[in-house]
Design an enzyme around this catalytic site. Structure first.
Site, mmCIF file in Angstrom:
data_model
loop_
_atom_site.group_PDB
_atom_site.id
_atom_site.type_symbol
_atom_site.label_atom_id
_atom_site.label_comp_id
_atom_site.label_asym_id
_atom_site.label_seq_id
_atom_site.Cartn_x
_atom_site.Cartn_y
_atom_site.Cartn_z
ATOM 1 N N TYR A 198 38.350 20.787 -29.516
ATOM 2 C CA TYR A 198 39.749 21.029 -29.123
ATOM 3 C C TYR A 198 40.250 21.840 -28.178
ATOM 4 O O TYR A 198 41.203 22.656 -28.000
ATOM 5 C CB TYR A 198 40.547 21.512 -30.366
ATOM 6 C CG TYR A 198 40.728 20.567 -31.689
ATOM 7 C CD1 TYR A 198 39.625 19.668 -31.950
ATOM 8 C CD2 TYR A 198 41.753 20.631 -32.551
ATOM 9 C CE1 TYR A 198 39.705 18.819 -33.205
ATOM 10 C CE2 TYR A 198 41.955 19.786 -33.338
ATOM 11 C CZ TYR A 198 41.103 18.924 -33.875
ATOM 12 O OH TYR A 198 41.219 18.156 -34.953
ATOM 13 N N LYS A 207 25.475 19.825 -35.417
ATOM 14 C CA LYS A 207 25.034 18.581 -35.251
ATOM 15 C C LYS A 207 23.625 18.685 -34.036
ATOM 16 O O LYS A 207 23.810 18.142 -32.980
ATOM 17 C CB LYS A 207 25.993 17.639 -34.835
ATOM 18 C CG LYS A 207 25.555 16.342 -34.530
ATOM 19 C CD LYS A 207 25.215 15.342 -35.796
ATOM 20 C CE LYS A 207 24.840 14.054 -35.556
ATOM 21 N NZ LYS A 207 24.024 13.531 -36.679
ATOM 22 N N ASP A 212 26.814 15.177 -40.615
ATOM 23 C CA ASP A 212 26.681 14.025 -41.431
ATOM 24 C C ASP A 212 26.028 14.123 -42.960
ATOM 25 O O ASP A 212 26.500 13.760 -43.900
ATOM 26 C CB ASP A 212 26.040 12.791 -40.443
ATOM 27 C CG ASP A 212 24.800 13.434 -40.081
ATOM 28 O OD1 ASP A 212 24.431 14.574 -40.176
ATOM 29 O OD2 ASP A 212 23.819 12.619 -39.467
ATOM 30 N N ASP A 222 37.809 20.008 -39.341
ATOM 31 C CA ASP A 222 39.076 19.257 -39.699
ATOM 32 C C ASP A 222 38.748 17.967 -40.442
ATOM 33 O O ASP A 222 39.576 17.660 -41.450
ATOM 34 C CB ASP A 222 39.541 18.595 -38.070
ATOM 35 C CG ASP A 222 40.678 17.674 -38.518
ATOM 36 O OD1 ASP A 222 41.526 18.386 -39.368
ATOM 37 O OD2 ASP A 222 40.777 16.631 -37.771
ATOM 38 N N ASP A 261 39.389 17.459 -44.700
ATOM 39 C CA ASP A 261 40.343 16.461 -45.453
ATOM 40 C C ASP A 261 39.300 15.782 -46.486
ATOM 41 O O ASP A 261 39.733 15.289 -47.553
ATOM 42 C CB ASP A 261 40.810 15.218 -44.466
ATOM 43 C CG ASP A 261 41.957 15.156 -44.117
ATOM 44 O OD1 ASP A 261 42.793 16.222 -43.819
ATOM 45 O OD2 ASP A 261 42.693 14.190 -43.777
#
Ligand code: NAD
Ligand code: IPM
Ligand code: MN
Length: 358
Positions: free
Chosen positions: A137, A187, A220, A244, A248
């Site tokens: 971001y 990652k 992942d 983020d 969720d």
């Protein structure tokens, strides 16, 4: 704290419906614990944009600076492109005020049937720490040759050592106040620059926290394990975008986005911190009066905690937990028929009746 000066930005859609419920709970907590809640409401958001061509006035940030905290509902309306509305307000505030720690509790409440068969509250109790100022971001990038076959779009992730180290330290410190387990999300198999630096810094910081058990997970694999083994996790920390998405997923583990609370903190307390539920403006249910206000009320509890009203914070959470446990009032996202304000009233009733003292 005798007096709490709050900047309130209800925003758009269900933001305008859930924030009044959070304010009711804050005021009830103030009556019970002896502090006053002074609010100033700002009508900033997408309807403001449609009238004025900007999401907030030019001097909006300096106006907000004077408050103890900011309480925000949600931003976003189908009439305004999402990147325009979010970069014009929410992301602008997070960045300008360097609210670098976005803390999001993921707890399965008593009384909620987990979407994961057989999981109970003790199995889902995660505190997610999201880096909130940079990473994916960063906002760096651009587009060239727009609309042509040669179009190029760049969206550059920026990871600085300073911001990476401070968020990791923040998460390690939190782990020490809990079960002393930290999962950091990476990652570094594919992202050989940013995520590899993230891992290196995590290794260095971990040396100062040998009492904390550390686990490194690729994002992942983390998504997979959060579903199958939520009980493994205590504190989790990740970059802006990874966290983020995983929060969720966390909201789904809780049973609804309508239960997911969030605090954007400036741990240095230079700027007012900003408190907002995880969910968005939910245009699909906005205007019906059926949004779940509990995420906003839980968020208000996080705000009280940050402002030093520890007992009031615990009481607000306790009242909310009590209402959920009793299963009498629930909004449609949790299979009930209550309205937003009826559920909010139920929390206030519990709070006023003295429920929630720990
Ligand atoms: P959303 O969180 O608004 O909604 C996702 C789904 O969850 C919808 O089906 C919605 O009805 C449901 N939901 C969310 N909150 C709920 C609640 N309190 N009670 C009951 N159901 C609830 O996400 P979206 O649809 O991707 O985004 C809608 C708009 O909100 C977009 O403009 C987006 O950019 C914006 N957004 C803003 C914020 C924010 O301001 N913090 C966060 C996320 C999305
Ligand atoms: C959140 C939201 C925001 C984010 C959007 C609306 C920019 O999804 O707070 O989780 O991605 O940070
Ligand atoms: Mn999100």
């Amino acid at each position: 704290m005798k007096r709490c000066r709050l900047a309130v930005i209800p925003g758009d859609g269900i933001g305008r419906e859930v924030i009044p419920e959070g304010l009711k709970a804050l005021r009830a907590a103030g009556r019970r614990f002896g502090f006053s809640v002074e609010t100033e409401e700002f009508p900033w958001g997408c309807s403001y944009f449609l009238k004025h061509g900007e999401m907030m006035p030019q001097d909006g940030l300096s106006t907000l600076r004077a408050f103890d905290a900011i309480y925000l509902g949600a931003i976003g309306d189908p009439q305004v492109p999402d990147h325009v509305s979010l970069w014009g307000l929410l992301l602008k505030i997070r960045k300008a005020f360097d609210l670098y720690a976005n803390v999001r509790p993921i707890r399965l409440l008593e009384g909620i049937d987990s979407p994961l068969t057989g999981r109970r509250p003790q199995d889902v109790d995660i505190l997610f720490v999201r880096e909130n100022t940079e990473g994916e971001y960063s906002g760096a990038g651009g587009r060239q040759n727009e609309g042509t076959p040669d179009e190029v779009a760049l969206q550059t992730s920026i990871f600085t050592r300073k911001a990476t180290e401070r968020i990791l330290r923040y998460a390690f410190d939190l782990a020490r106040t809990r079960r002393r387990r930290l999962a950091h999300i990476t990652k570094s198999n594919a992202l050989q620059f940013t995520a590899v630096m993230w891992d290196e810094i995590a290794d260095v910081v971990a040396r100062d926290y040998t009492d904390v058990e550390v686990r490194k997970l690729h994002v992942d694999a983390a998504a997979y394990q959060m579903v199958l083994h939520p009980d493994w996790f205590d504190v989790m920390v990740g970059s802006n975008l990874f966290a983020d998405i995983l929060t969720d997923l966390g909201a789904a583990l809780q049973g609804s986005l309508g239960l997911a609370a969030s605090a954007n903190l400036d741990p240095t307390r230079t700027y007012p911190s900003m408190f907002e539920p995880v969910h968005g403006s939910a245009p699909d249910i906005a205007g019906k009066g059926t949004a779940n206000p509990l995420a906003a009320i839980w968020t208000a509890s996080l705000m009280l905690d940050h402002l030093g009203e520890i007992s009031a914070a615990a009481a607000v959470f306790g009242a909310l937990q009590d209402v959920v446990r009793r299963r009498e009032f629930r909004t449609p996202d949790l299979g009930g028929r209550s309205t937003t304000s009826r559920l909010g009233d139920a929390v206030v009733e519990a709070l006023t009746a003295g429920v929630g003292t720990t």
